[in-house]
Write an enzyme that holds these catalytic residues in place. Structure first.
Site, PDB file in Angstrom:
ATOM      1  N   THR A 166      -4.051  12.219   6.083  1.00  0.00           N
ATOM      2  CA  THR A 166      -3.453  11.411   5.022  1.00  0.00           C
ATOM      3  C   THR A 166      -4.871  11.316   3.933  1.00  0.00           C
ATOM      4  O   THR A 166      -5.603  12.025   4.356  1.00  0.00           O
ATOM      5  CB  THR A 166      -3.276   9.896   5.082  1.00  0.00           C
ATOM      6  OG1 THR A 166      -4.267   9.212   5.787  1.00  0.00           O
ATOM      7  CG2 THR A 166      -1.761   9.903   6.021  1.00  0.00           C
TER       8      THR A 166
ATOM      9  N   GLY B 163      -0.546   8.025   1.141  1.00  0.00           N
ATOM     10  CA  GLY B 163      -0.899   7.651   2.640  1.00  0.00           C
ATOM     11  C   GLY B 163       0.454   7.405   3.251  1.00  0.00           C
ATOM     12  O   GLY B 163       1.298   8.014   3.062  1.00  0.00           O
TER      13      GLY B 163
ATOM     14  N   PHE C 245      -4.711  10.231  11.130  1.00  0.00           N
ATOM     15  CA  PHE C 245      -3.470  11.178  10.653  1.00  0.00           C
ATOM     16  C   PHE C 245      -4.016  11.770   9.366  1.00  0.00           C
ATOM     17  O   PHE C 245      -4.900  11.459   8.423  1.00  0.00           O
ATOM     18  CB  PHE C 245      -2.350  10.154  10.370  1.00  0.00           C
ATOM     19  CG  PHE C 245      -1.409   9.906  11.455  1.00  0.00           C
ATOM     20  CD1 PHE C 245       0.074  10.259  11.408  1.00  0.00           C
ATOM     21  CD2 PHE C 245      -1.847   9.214  12.507  1.00  0.00           C
ATOM     22  CE1 PHE C 245       0.700  10.243  12.364  1.00  0.00           C
ATOM     23  CE2 PHE C 245      -0.839   8.958  13.667  1.00  0.00           C
ATOM     24  CZ  PHE C 245       0.309   9.517  13.793  1.00  0.00           C
TER      25      PHE C 245
ATOM     26  N   TYR D 278     -14.923  -2.068   9.409  1.00  0.00           N
ATOM     27  CA  TYR D 278     -13.699  -1.532   9.214  1.00  0.00           C
ATOM     28  C   TYR D 278     -12.905  -1.878  10.711  1.00  0.00           C
ATOM     29  O   TYR D 278     -11.771  -2.448  10.568  1.00  0.00           O
ATOM     30  CB  TYR D 278     -13.720  -0.153   9.040  1.00  0.00           C
ATOM     31  CG  TYR D 278     -12.059   0.330   9.167  1.00  0.00           C
ATOM     32  CD1 TYR D 278     -11.221  -0.098   8.112  1.00  0.00           C
ATOM     33  CD2 TYR D 278     -11.602   1.224  10.379  1.00  0.00           C
ATOM     34  CE1 TYR D 278      -9.768   0.529   8.136  1.00  0.00           C
ATOM     35  CE2 TYR D 278     -10.542   1.726  10.232  1.00  0.00           C
ATOM     36  CZ  TYR D 278      -9.615   1.433   9.427  1.00  0.00           C
ATOM     37  OH  TYR D 278      -8.337   1.937   9.524  1.00  0.00           O
TER      38      TYR D 278
ATOM     39  N   GLY E  17       0.698  -1.338   0.007  1.00  0.00           N
ATOM     40  CA  GLY E  17       0.045   0.065   0.218  1.00  0.00           C
ATOM     41  C   GLY E  17       0.750   1.211  -0.153  1.00  0.00           C
ATOM     42  O   GLY E  17       0.639   2.112   0.842  1.00  0.00           O
TER      43      GLY E  17
ATOM     44  N   LYS F 210      -9.780  -4.708  11.641  1.00  0.00           N
ATOM     45  CA  LYS F 210      -8.226  -4.149  12.527  1.00  0.00           C
ATOM     46  C   LYS F 210      -8.324  -4.852  13.682  1.00  0.00           C
ATOM     47  O   LYS F 210      -7.140  -5.154  14.366  1.00  0.00           O
ATOM     48  CB  LYS F 210      -8.576  -2.602  12.616  1.00  0.00           C
ATOM     49  CG  LYS F 210      -8.385  -1.795  11.342  1.00  0.00           C
ATOM     50  CD  LYS F 210      -7.015  -2.223  10.618  1.00  0.00           C
ATOM     51  CE  LYS F 210      -6.762  -1.402   9.502  1.00  0.00           C
ATOM     52  NZ  LYS F 210      -5.532  -1.803   8.613  1.00  0.00           N
TER      53      LYS F 210
END
Length: 279
Positions: free
Chosen positions: A186, A15, A184, A151, A11, A155
């Site tokens: 991003t 980001g 953050f 989501y 990835g 995680k």
């Protein structure tokens, strides 16, 4: 003279992953970086030296991942640090997200990382060293985000298998670390990184309000600095005894303690029931 480590980062075209790759290359490290589009990756990183190996990888394909790991070993001769960073966000109440939407998020965020780990570990075990860094989220520890249940579940899964992994690979001199960032600044809240429900249900006003808050107020105002976050990840690879858990951001720190305190309250409030269930 200290030998530069070989990093494998998924990835990496945007980001935190992109920031990490750029910082690593600036330190002289050898970096194999993956993205779905090699053209996007090359353009984003903008580095032409032979210490950079850009790779187009489909993380949900074991064959594609195996090929990328083999190319990394073939190019650099070894593999030292694996960073599972690839993933995307998803909003939507549990009821309104379809089975296909939920499974696709798990395929990338969970099973993609497992594919990388499965293909990298034979090399790390053989050399009796290495470090697997899995980028999770504070949402993998603190799940009180309406509309982010799937989501957060992906995680939470990352946190769970990494804790087990850390024990499994310890005898081989391999470390495992969960990195749990807060907010953050991003592209995470951009449409390319955040999936919305295909069939929203009007009754879930709390979820719509949470989505609106993230897209209109939090987006662009996140307190976390990606440059500082990437530097913290790089620091992990240089310490003799890296932590299993590394939370990034004051917001993540505070949310983690809020969860810990809430669990303690429930434990003590229901202690009599909890301990009364044995034979």
């Amino acid at each position: 003279m200290k030998t530069q480590k070989v990093w494998f980062v998924t990835g990496a075209s945007k980001g935190l992953g992109l920031t990490l790759v750029k910082q690593l290359l600036n330190t002289g490290a050898k970096v194999a970086a993956t993205s779905r589009s090699i053209a996007d990756l090359k353009k984003a990183v903008d580095f032409s030296g032979d210490q950079f190996l850009p790779l187009a990888v489909n993380l949900t394909s074991e064959e594609s991942v195996a090929d990328a790991i083999e190319k990394t070993i073939g190019t650099f001769g070894q593999l030292d640090v694996v960073v599972n960073n690839a993933g995307y966000g998803m909003t939507g109440a549990l009821e309104e997200l379809s089975d296909a939407e939920a499974r696709t998020n798990f395929d990338v965020n969970v099973f993609g990382s497992l594919n990388v780990i499965r293909k990298a570990l034979p090399h790390l075990r053989q050399q009796q060293s290495g470090h697997i860094i899995n980028i999770s989220s504070v949402g993998g520890f603190y799940g009180m985000f309406p509309g982010f249940g799937i989501y957060c579940a992906t995680k939470f899964a990352v946190d769970g298998f990494t804790e087990a992994l850390s024990e499994e690979v310890k005898p081989f001199g391999i470390h495992a670390t969960i990195v749990s960032p807060g907010y953050f600044r991003t592209e995470f809240l951009n449409p390319t990184s955040l999936s919305m429900p295909q069939n929203p249900i009007d009754a879930y006003k709390l979820v719509r309000d949470s989505e609106a808050l993230h897209l209109s107020q939090i987006k662009g105002n996140q307190p976390g600095d990606p440059e500082k976050g990437a530097s913290a990840i790089i620091k992990l690879a240089d310490v003799e005894n890296p932590p299993l858990h590394l939370f990034l951001g004051e917001d993540a720190y505070n949310m983690a303690y809020a969860k810990i305190d809430a669990v303690k309250r429930d434990l003590e409030s229901w202690k009599d029931v909890t301990v009364s269930t044995g034979f």
